[in-house]
Design a protein around this motif. Sequence first.
Motif, mmCIF file in Angstrom:
data_model
loop_
_atom_site.group_PDB
_atom_site.id
_atom_site.type_symbol
_atom_site.label_atom_id
_atom_site.label_comp_id
_atom_site.label_asym_id
_atom_site.label_seq_id
_atom_site.Cartn_x
_atom_site.Cartn_y
_atom_site.Cartn_z
ATOM 1 N N ALA A 1 15.740 49.333 11.124
ATOM 2 C CA ALA A 1 16.546 50.551 11.230
ATOM 3 C C ALA A 1 17.430 50.549 12.469
ATOM 4 O O ALA A 1 18.393 51.313 12.541
ATOM 5 C CB ALA A 1 15.635 51.780 11.243
ATOM 6 N N THR A 2 17.108 49.713 13.454
ATOM 7 C CA THR A 2 17.885 49.640 14.681
ATOM 8 C C THR A 2 18.201 48.175 14.973
ATOM 9 O O THR A 2 17.597 47.273 14.384
ATOM 10 C CB THR A 2 17.102 50.249 15.867
ATOM 11 N N PRO A 3 19.149 47.900 15.884
ATOM 12 C CA PRO A 3 19.486 46.502 16.183
ATOM 13 C C PRO A 3 18.269 45.716 16.654
ATOM 14 O O PRO A 3 17.323 46.270 17.228
ATOM 15 C CB PRO A 3 20.534 46.631 17.297
ATOM 16 N N GLY A 4 18.314 44.403 16.408
ATOM 17 C CA GLY A 4 17.206 43.538 16.790
ATOM 18 C C GLY A 4 17.017 43.460 18.290
ATOM 19 O O GLY A 4 17.824 43.961 19.075
ATOM 20 N N PRO A 5 15.941 42.822 18.720
ATOM 21 C CA PRO A 5 15.588 42.805 20.146
ATOM 22 C C PRO A 5 16.592 42.033 21.001
ATOM 23 O O PRO A 5 17.133 41.012 20.575
ATOM 24 C CB PRO A 5 14.215 42.128 20.159
ATOM 25 N N THR A 6 16.812 42.553 22.201
ATOM 26 C CA THR A 6 17.608 41.876 23.216
ATOM 27 C C THR A 6 16.651 41.226 24.206
ATOM 28 O O THR A 6 15.866 41.932 24.864
ATOM 29 C CB THR A 6 18.534 42.861 23.938
ATOM 30 N N LEU A 7 16.683 39.905 24.304
ATOM 31 C CA LEU A 7 15.749 39.147 25.126
ATOM 32 C C LEU A 7 16.548 38.269 26.079
ATOM 33 O O LEU A 7 17.260 37.357 25.655
ATOM 34 C CB LEU A 7 14.833 38.286 24.255
ATOM 35 N N LEU A 8 16.424 38.522 27.373
ATOM 36 C CA LEU A 8 17.202 37.788 28.372
ATOM 37 C C LEU A 8 16.342 37.391 29.562
ATOM 38 O O LEU A 8 15.542 38.200 30.030
ATOM 39 C CB LEU A 8 18.380 38.651 28.857
ATOM 40 N N PRO A 9 16.519 36.139 30.049
ATOM 41 C CA PRO A 9 17.358 35.071 29.495
ATOM 42 C C PRO A 9 16.713 34.487 28.244
ATOM 43 O O PRO A 9 15.500 34.307 28.191
ATOM 44 C CB PRO A 9 17.411 34.048 30.627
ATOM 45 N N LEU A 10 17.516 34.185 27.248
ATOM 46 C CA LEU A 10 17.001 33.789 25.950
ATOM 47 C C LEU A 10 16.137 32.539 26.021
ATOM 48 O O LEU A 10 15.134 32.424 25.300
ATOM 49 C CB LEU A 10 18.163 33.581 24.975
ATOM 50 N N ASP A 11 16.479 31.605 26.907
ATOM 51 C CA ASP A 11 15.687 30.368 26.979
ATOM 52 C C ASP A 11 14.335 30.574 27.656
ATOM 53 O O ASP A 11 13.526 29.645 27.743
ATOM 54 C CB ASP A 11 16.474 29.251 27.669
ATOM 55 N N GLY A 12 14.057 31.799 28.093
ATOM 56 C CA GLY A 12 12.745 32.109 28.655
ATOM 57 C C GLY A 12 11.729 32.540 27.610
ATOM 58 O O GLY A 12 10.571 32.817 27.940
ATOM 59 N N PHE A 13 12.156 32.582 26.322
ATOM 60 C CA PHE A 13 11.298 33.074 25.249
ATOM 61 C C PHE A 13 11.039 31.990 24.211
ATOM 62 O O PHE A 13 11.876 31.118 23.977
ATOM 63 C CB PHE A 13 11.948 34.292 24.577
ATOM 64 N N ILE A 14 9.869 32.068 23.590
ATOM 65 C CA ILE A 14 9.474 31.165 22.509
ATOM 66 C C ILE A 14 9.288 31.993 21.245
ATOM 67 O O ILE A 14 8.505 32.953 21.234
ATOM 68 C CB ILE A 14 8.158 30.441 22.846
ATOM 69 N N ASP A 15 10.032 31.653 20.194
ATOM 70 C CA ASP A 15 9.869 32.339 18.915
ATOM 71 C C ASP A 15 8.662 31.752 18.198
ATOM 72 O O ASP A 15 8.700 30.642 17.676
ATOM 73 C CB ASP A 15 11.135 32.158 18.073
ATOM 74 N N GLY A 16 7.578 32.520 18.179
ATOM 75 C CA GLY A 16 6.355 32.048 17.534
ATOM 76 C C GLY A 16 6.344 32.264 16.041
ATOM 77 O O GLY A 16 5.373 31.890 15.365
ATOM 78 N N GLY A 17 7.411 32.888 15.495
ATOM 79 C CA GLY A 17 7.498 33.108 14.059
ATOM 80 C C GLY A 17 6.855 34.412 13.622
ATOM 81 O O GLY A 17 6.109 35.057 14.360
ATOM 82 N N GLY A 18 7.184 34.813 12.394
ATOM 83 C CA GLY A 18 6.573 35.999 11.806
ATOM 84 C C GLY A 18 7.136 37.314 12.288
ATOM 85 O O GLY A 18 6.562 38.373 12.007
ATOM 86 N N ASN A 19 8.265 37.297 13.007
ATOM 87 C CA ASN A 19 8.865 38.538 13.488
ATOM 88 C C ASN A 19 9.796 39.125 12.434
ATOM 89 O O ASN A 19 10.498 38.389 11.730
ATOM 90 C CB ASN A 19 9.658 38.265 14.770
ATOM 91 N N ILE A 20 9.798 40.454 12.323
ATOM 92 C CA ILE A 20 10.688 41.171 11.424
ATOM 93 C C ILE A 20 11.653 41.982 12.278
ATOM 94 O O ILE A 20 11.224 42.776 13.144
ATOM 95 C CB ILE A 20 9.905 42.100 10.484
ATOM 96 N N CYS A 21 12.962 41.812 12.051
ATOM 97 C CA CYS A 21 13.933 42.579 12.834
ATOM 98 C C CYS A 21 15.302 42.523 12.183
ATOM 99 O O CYS A 21 15.567 41.662 11.326
ATOM 100 C CB CYS A 21 14.017 42.043 14.261
ATOM 101 N N SER A 22 16.189 43.429 12.598
ATOM 102 C CA SER A 22 17.584 43.359 12.236
ATOM 103 C C SER A 22 18.256 42.273 13.058
ATOM 104 O O SER A 22 17.721 41.824 14.082
ATOM 105 C CB SER A 22 18.256 44.702 12.514
ATOM 106 N N PRO A 23 19.455 41.862 12.633
ATOM 107 C CA PRO A 23 20.206 40.910 13.464
ATOM 108 C C PRO A 23 20.503 41.508 14.833
ATOM 109 O O PRO A 23 20.614 42.722 14.996
ATOM 110 C CB PRO A 23 21.495 40.698 12.670
ATOM 111 N N VAL A 24 20.623 40.627 15.817
ATOM 112 C CA VAL A 24 20.986 41.041 17.163
ATOM 113 C C VAL A 24 22.500 41.120 17.227
ATOM 114 O O VAL A 24 23.190 40.156 16.856
ATOM 115 C CB VAL A 24 20.447 40.060 18.218
ATOM 116 N N PRO A 25 23.073 42.273 17.668
ATOM 117 C CA PRO A 25 24.534 42.375 17.732
ATOM 118 C C PRO A 25 25.147 41.285 18.612
ATOM 119 O O PRO A 25 24.579 40.920 19.640
ATOM 120 C CB PRO A 25 24.748 43.763 18.354
ATOM 121 N N GLY A 26 26.299 40.791 18.203
ATOM 122 C CA GLY A 26 27.045 39.821 19.003
ATOM 123 C C GLY A 26 26.513 38.429 18.890
ATOM 124 O O GLY A 26 26.948 37.540 19.583
#
Length: 319
Positions: free
Chosen positions: A294-319
């Motif tokens: 229902a709302t924009p996907g998560p903003t995670l900064l700096p992006l290379d500091g995060f690991i996508d472990g899978g199984g997440n549900i979200c809208s696309p991240v703007p931009g």
Amino acid sequence: YTLSLAADIKSPSIFCVSFSNNVSATLDCHGFDAGSISLTNVQGFVIRNCLLHGTALSGPGVIENLQVTNSTAVIVDSSDVQGSVLIQCQGCTLSNSQFIYPMTGPGSPGAEVLFTGGNGNSVSQSTIDGGWNGNMATYGKQGCDDGILFFNETTGVAQGNTIRNVYDAGIEAAVSPGPMTATIQNNTIANAGFTGIGSYYVQGWQNSVFSGNTVSNSPSLFFLLFESANGVPVTSLTLVNNQFVNNTLLGPVNLPPTYGGGIVASTLINFASRIGLPSTATGNVIQGNNFGVATPGPTLLPLDGFIDGGGNICSPVPG
């Protein structure tokens, strides 16, 4: 030794029951109303089965029926506290209790449950109600700012709680002397005016677990960033080896008009370098979260500091 309450105590606007310099004592109220309790410089003190429905007022003119200062290993269990709670303590535990600020109570406490200037404190399996009535016309002037606030602490646990009716955050960490290490797990947060779980003034998080939390009727699930040090010296930012796992955002709402209204990202975690401070961000796992669509996907900064472990549900991240 154990002390027992045999009847309700009439409560004036000062603390009815006070203990100081006690070691390994227990107060069992057996369901009676002790009005208000103050503990100072105690160790291993237990409060059990107490109603605290008094009218003791703190300095800011808010109801504060439980105050623990300069103490260690205090336990409050199976009790019902009306008014805000101040815990200045090392290794203290609140459990299986209710902490409720009256919706018609005076003033606007910084938090319903405030841990300040200690470490290793926890609140679990409890109901925390900040008494906010949701009226945007009196935003910031009625009810509690936060449900649980860790202020000037670097460790803490909030686990299995039901938190509701606060105008800022259900759980917040603020002004820590170093990166925060916490377990924030299996909490249900509803009607938090700004975000479910927030931090704006801590220099970072490390080795923390955010898992199994459900946030509803709030603009976002997480809002974690470094806005300013708020007077605490900070030389660097840290976001290292944290787990954001199996959290859920339901029924997101607009921001309060005070903050511009409108929708925001389902989650904001931002510890990218700013205002000239170096930042270390690595090993932060995002896995199995339902951020909603229902709302924009998560903003995670700096992006290379995060690991996508899978199984997440979200809208696309703007931009």
